[in-house]
Enzyme design. Structure first.
Site, PDB file in Angstrom:
ATOM      1  N   ASN A   1      24.652 -11.050 -25.794  1.00 56.80           N
ATOM      2  CA  ASN A   1      26.007 -10.726 -25.343  1.00 56.80           C
ATOM      3  C   ASN A   1      26.018 -10.216 -23.915  1.00 56.80           C
ATOM      4  OD1 ASN A   1      27.318 -11.224 -27.831  1.00 56.80           O
ATOM      5  ND2 ASN A   1      26.863  -9.153 -28.551  1.00 56.80           N
TER       6      ASN A   1
ATOM      7  N   ASP B   1      27.630  -7.222 -22.302  1.00 50.91           N
ATOM      8  CA  ASP B   1      28.255  -5.968 -22.727  1.00 50.91           C
ATOM      9  C   ASP B   1      29.144  -5.429 -21.609  1.00 50.91           C
ATOM     10  OD1 ASP B   1      26.987  -6.083 -25.148  1.00 50.91           O
ATOM     11  OD2 ASP B   1      25.398  -4.668 -24.628  1.00 50.91           O
TER      12      ASP B   1
ATOM     13  N   GLU C   1      24.337 -10.925 -36.173  1.00 52.53           N
ATOM     14  CA  GLU C   1      25.331 -11.311 -35.174  1.00 52.53           C
ATOM     15  C   GLU C   1      25.310 -12.809 -34.920  1.00 52.53           C
ATOM     16  OE1 GLU C   1      25.835  -7.164 -32.623  1.00 52.53           O
ATOM     17  OE2 GLU C   1      24.658  -8.792 -31.749  1.00 52.53           O
TER      18      GLU C   1
ATOM     19  N   GLY D   1      19.767   8.211 -36.936  1.00 50.59           N
ATOM     20  CA  GLY D   1      20.358   8.815 -35.740  1.00 50.59           C
ATOM     21  C   GLY D   1      19.632  10.081 -35.334  1.00 50.59           C
TER      22      GLY D   1
ATOM     23  N   ASP E   1      23.334   7.519 -23.289  1.00 51.58           N
ATOM     24  CA  ASP E   1      23.933   6.340 -23.921  1.00 51.58           C
ATOM     25  C   ASP E   1      23.077   5.947 -25.122  1.00 51.58           C
ATOM     26  OD1 ASP E   1      25.188   3.979 -24.577  1.00 51.58           O
ATOM     27  OD2 ASP E   1      24.675   2.930 -22.722  1.00 51.58           O
TER      28      ASP E   1
ATOM     29  N   ASP F   1      18.279  -0.857 -31.720  1.00 49.63           N
ATOM     30  CA  ASP F   1      17.544  -2.095 -31.446  1.00 49.63           C
ATOM     31  C   ASP F   1      16.165  -1.792 -30.861  1.00 49.63           C
ATOM     32  OD1 ASP F   1      19.676  -3.670 -32.310  1.00 49.63           O
ATOM     33  OD2 ASP F   1      20.600  -3.675 -30.326  1.00 49.63           O
TER      34      ASP F   1
ATOM     35  N   VAL G   1      18.945   6.479 -20.596  1.00 51.83           N
ATOM     36  CA  VAL G   1      19.365   5.552 -19.542  1.00 51.83           C
ATOM     37  C   VAL G   1      20.606   4.803 -20.029  1.00 51.83           C
ATOM     38  CG1 VAL G   1      18.689   3.566 -18.138  1.00 51.83           C
ATOM     39  CG2 VAL G   1      16.973   5.273 -18.788  1.00 51.83           C
TER      40      VAL G   1
END
EC number: 2.7.1.15
Length: 376
Positions: A71, A73, A201, A284, A310, A316, A349
């Site tokens: 994708n 982004d 996806e 998480g 971020d 991933d 980053v």
């Protein structure tokens, strides 16, 4: 539809060129510029190296093969998500390469492990952005196809000030124009792999087709649950060796609560009932856990980041780094720790692919943690 192969207009990255020079010096190959995947032999970093950069021979190394999405982004930085019917102004915006498949492939390349990406992009500027990013990450582009009848997939990433995000995906070439039967060259790469990485996806039928090829060749299959929200088809899940959801995806797919570790354990057992022996759950801020059927879970706490900018791409990064460690025959506990270190560096980053760490940085972090533990 065209397949992209390294050439004058699609040259290999400097990292790939160094690998090719290393290979050609020890294994002359007069008939083709690139050896076939089954004969790949590259340098890998050893975690026991003083600087994390000592090469170990990986003759006949089998590559990581990622089949999945790519994708563009489109990032918008906001203070909060808009309410229904509300328009708000973003602080900033930019377009970066991403997509779960491309992210995972780029992570493998950045970790200096031979990695192929099998996917589709449109014949447009977003597609060229993704090509450049993958090439820069050291990913082999031989099996990346360009289609003229669909745009490159893209996603709108709404990034909040605390680093959390919400994402909307437009499938584009990821979800359309795949051939009815996989290309023979794609299946050849899959069958030669050390591990196959899939996500949700791209169409389920494509995942099923390549997973069947992998299973027939004895290649382990890791399925990341991220992407499509619907149930995973039984025809696909039965081909999976390691299923990797986050806790939200695990709850949605099992219909069970996942607020406590005990609840997560029960939900993982539900996946085991689908004949998947290993369930790798990304938790998480709470870390991760690997549930192996009939064994005690292996728990990996989070490795704290000095600053969280971020979280896009962290999952991933974790999954791909785990796959690299797995194909390098590290013990499961070490695979989890290696993946946790890579994810910790990733969140510091902005951007998905730009945040993927290289192997030297991961090894340096692990060595510093080891040194800190030794002084306590």
């Amino acid at each position: 539809m065209t397949s992209l192969t390294p050439g004058p207009l699609l040259s290999s990255s400097p990292r790939q060129q160094r690998r090719s020079q290393w290979w050609n010096a020890e294994h002359p190959h007069p008939t083709t510029e690139h050896p076939s995947p089954a004969r790949l032999s590259f340098a890998a970093f050893s975690s026991s190296s003083p600087a994390g950069a000592a090469a170990i021979s990986v003759s006949a190394a089998k590559p990581v093969v990622v089949v999945g999405s790519a994708n563009a982004d489109i990032y918008v930085e906001i203070d909060r998500l808009p309410l229904e019917g509300e328009t708000i102004a973003a602080r900033a915006g930019q377009t970066l390469a991403g997509g779960k498949g491309a992210n995972q492939a780029c992570c493998g390349g950045r970790l200096d492990y031979p990695t192929y990406f099998v996917g589709q992009i449109g014949d447009d500027a977003h597609g060229r952005l993704i090509e450049d990013a993958l090439r820069g990450g050291g990913v082999r582009l031989d099996r990346l196809a360009r289609v003229s009848s669909a745009p490159t997939g893209h996603a709108v990433v709404m990034l909040q000030s605390d680093g959390q995000n919400a994402i909307i995906i437009v499938g584009g070439a990821n979800m359309s124009c795949w051939p009815e039967d996989p290309r023979d060259e794609d299946l050849e790469v899959v069958r030669s792999a050390g591990v196959l990485l899939l996500q949700r996806e791209i169409p389920d039928r494509v995942n099923i087709q390549v997973a069947q090829a992998a299973k027939g060749a004895g290649v382990p299959v890791i399925l990341d649950a991220g992407g499509k929200e619907g149930p995973v088809p039984d025809e696909l899940i039965k081909l999976v060796d390691i299923f990797s959801p986050n806790e939200t995806e695990l709850a949605r797919l099992t219909g069970m609560p996942t607020e406590t570790f005990e609840q997560i354990s029960h939900a993982a057992k539900r996946i085991h009932e689908k004949a998947v022996k290993k369930v790798l759950v990304k938790l998480g801020a709470k870390g991760s856990a690997l549930f192996i059927e009939g064994e005690d879970p292996i728990v990996q706490p989070i490795i704290p980041a000095s600053e969280v900018l971020d979280t896009t791409g962290a999952g991933d990064t974790f999954t791909a780094a785990f796959a690299v460690a797995l194909v390098e025959c590290k013990p499961m506990k070490e695979c989890l720790k290696f993946a946790a270190a890579a994810a910790s560096l990733c969140v510091q980053v902005k951007g998905a692919i730009p945040s993927m760490p290289d192997r030297a940085a991961v090894v340096e972090l692990l060595q510093s943690l080891q040194a800190d533990a030794a002084t306590k």
